[in-house]
Motif scaffolding. Structure first.
Motif, short mmCIF file in Angstrom:
data_model
loop_
_atom_site.label_atom_id
_atom_site.label_comp_id
_atom_site.label_asym_id
_atom_site.label_seq_id
_atom_site.Cartn_x
_atom_site.Cartn_y
_atom_site.Cartn_z
N PRO A 1 -4.33 -35.16 8.33
CA PRO A 1 -3.06 -34.48 8.58
C PRO A 1 -2.07 -34.76 7.46
N ALA A 2 -1.57 -33.71 6.86
CA ALA A 2 -0.58 -33.83 5.79
C ALA A 2 0.81 -33.52 6.35
N THR A 3 1.79 -34.27 5.91
CA THR A 3 3.16 -34.11 6.42
C THR A 3 4.07 -33.56 5.33
N ALA A 4 5.03 -32.77 5.76
CA ALA A 4 6.09 -32.27 4.89
C ALA A 4 7.41 -32.39 5.63
N GLN A 5 8.48 -32.57 4.89
CA GLN A 5 9.79 -32.79 5.48
C GLN A 5 10.68 -31.58 5.22
N VAL A 6 11.46 -31.19 6.22
CA VAL A 6 12.42 -30.08 6.09
C VAL A 6 13.80 -30.63 6.38
N LEU A 7 14.73 -30.47 5.45
CA LEU A 7 16.13 -30.85 5.62
C LEU A 7 16.94 -29.57 5.84
N LEU A 8 17.67 -29.51 6.96
CA LEU A 8 18.40 -28.31 7.34
C LEU A 8 19.90 -28.59 7.35
N ASP A 9 20.67 -27.54 7.10
CA ASP A 9 22.14 -27.62 7.16
C ASP A 9 22.56 -27.47 8.61
N GLY A 10 22.88 -28.58 9.27
CA GLY A 10 23.22 -28.57 10.69
C GLY A 10 24.60 -28.04 11.00
N ARG A 11 25.41 -27.73 9.99
CA ARG A 11 26.72 -27.17 10.28
C ARG A 11 26.62 -25.79 10.90
N ARG A 12 25.54 -25.09 10.59
CA ARG A 12 25.27 -23.79 11.22
C ARG A 12 24.00 -23.95 12.06
N SER A 13 24.20 -24.47 13.26
CA SER A 13 23.07 -24.89 14.07
C SER A 13 22.16 -23.72 14.44
N ASN A 14 22.73 -22.59 14.83
CA ASN A 14 21.90 -21.46 15.23
C ASN A 14 21.07 -20.95 14.06
N THR A 15 21.71 -20.81 12.89
CA THR A 15 21.00 -20.35 11.71
C THR A 15 19.91 -21.34 11.31
N SER A 16 20.21 -22.64 11.44
CA SER A 16 19.22 -23.65 11.08
C SER A 16 17.98 -23.55 11.96
#
Length: 369
Positions: A114-129
């Motif tokens: 199993p290979a892992t990747a990380q996603v960093l999201l802009d939580g200021r726009r929660s619905n869009t994230s």
């Protein structure tokens, strides 16, 4: 009685239609708002900017990164050279998300681990994230399925098949434009009625109407009928523009839509007459109209679902006529809702119209006294 009321109706229609500014206000702004809001008032998340930090550089990591470049959800994919660039990209809102592929990503894929990747999201726009996270997950799922197929391995044990009813292409304009039919019709109905009595008072002609044989009820009827006629005509114009210009399907019955619009405008006109009876100038009437209109739009379920609102606001929304009309107009246009179901949705408009018209009549008589 009918002759006196009809004379007042003709006088009101001529006062509006002979004035070039009034004609322009009735026709141009609604069409302009229909065009503007149809393209601008959308909750669709498209053309998202994404940043990819490939710390591995192997074949598997490069292939996955290229899948994001070719995905239709993302407009531009920026490639970062170090983890220190991720935070500024998100803080300055240059990207909506950052995908980080660690150094051992390709090694794990080649070894079948199993290979892992990380996603960093802009939580200021929660619905869009959350929506962008779904897009990224869809690309990764497609990569996993192709990888399993190349290696002859079984795919995931369950597969989700999505089918969208009433809007197969998931075009958000199919939701926006029918809602605009209700909102713009409400604007016209409120403005015409709220300005009617206030305009008479401001121009000094209201006293002339009072010395005529017209009773207060006949004056109210003479103010209500022109607003209904103009509101119905404006609504039909917006419906025609929605069907012809924006290609919104019309699957229901035209008489049912007319009935829904009539009941909706009847309840809205009562509110407009109530505001007009309170105001002495047209400026006050316009401010009163927008004071009522903005909460009505927010509580109609157009921008956010009513079910997600606090319970006391859900109770308040039951007195909002726009709430019921939006459900009916979407049902008639997109679903072909039969008359019985439309009436089940619209029946609250009848008591709302009775209450608003009664209050407007009571306040109008009191102000005359």
């Amino acid at each position: 009685m009918f002759g006196r009321v009809w004379a007042l109706v003709v006088k009101e229609l001529l006062a509006v239609l002979r004035d070039r500014k009034s004609r322009t206000v009735l026709i141009m702004p609604p069409l302009l708002q229909l065009t503007l809001f149809s393209f601008a008032a959308t909750l669709d998340v498209k053309a998202v900017d994404l940043a990819v930090l490939d710390q591995d550089g192997g074949a598997a990591a490069v292939e996955l990164a290229q899948r994001f470049v070719g995905a239709p959800y993302f407009a531009r994919v920026h490639h970062l050279s170090g983890l220190g660039q991720a935070a500024p990209e998100l803080e300055n809102e240059r990207v909506m998300a950052v995908l980080v592929l660690p150094q051992d990503f390709s090694r794990d894929v080649a070894a079948g681990r199993p290979a892992t990747a990380q996603v960093l999201l802009d939580g200021r726009r929660s619905n869009t994230s959350q929506i962008v996270q779904g897009y990224i997950q869809a690309v990764v799922d497609g990569y996993n399925a192709d990888l399993c197929a190349r290696r002859g391995q079984p795919g995931p044990p369950a597969r989700l098949v999505v089918r969208a009813w009433f809007n197969p292409s998931l075009d958000y304009m199919w939701f926006t434009v029918p809602n605009l039919i209700g909102m713009l019709s409400m604007v016209v109905g409120l403005l015409v009625t709220s300005l009617s009595v206030a305009r008479e008072r401001e121009l000094g002609t209201f006293d002339q109407i009072l010395v005529t044989p017209l009773s207060p009820r006949e004056i109210l009827a003479g103010k209500t009928i022109p607003a209904m006629l103009l509101g119905m005509a404006e609504g039909l114009l917006i419906v025609a523009a929605a069907i012809v210009l924006f290609r919104i399907p019309f699957r229901g019955s035209f008489p049912v839509l007319l009935l829904a619009q009539f009941l909706f405008l009847l309840s809205v006109v009562g509110v407009g007459l109530f505001i007009s009876s309170l105001c002495k100038t047209q400026q006050q009437a316009i401010l009163g109209t927008f004071t009522f209109m903005i909460p009505s739009m927010l509580l109609s379920g157009f921008a956010t679902p009513i079910e997600t609102m606090p319970e006391f606001l859900q109770l308040v929304s039951h007195a909002n006529p726009l709430r019921y009309f939006l459900v009916a107009v979407r049902g008639v246009l997109l679903k072909g809702m039969p008359p019985g179901m439309v009436l089940e949705v619209l029946w609250p408009l009848v008591p709302i119209a009775v209450v608003t018209l009664a209050l407007a009549s009571w306040l109008f008589r009191r102000r005359l006294g």
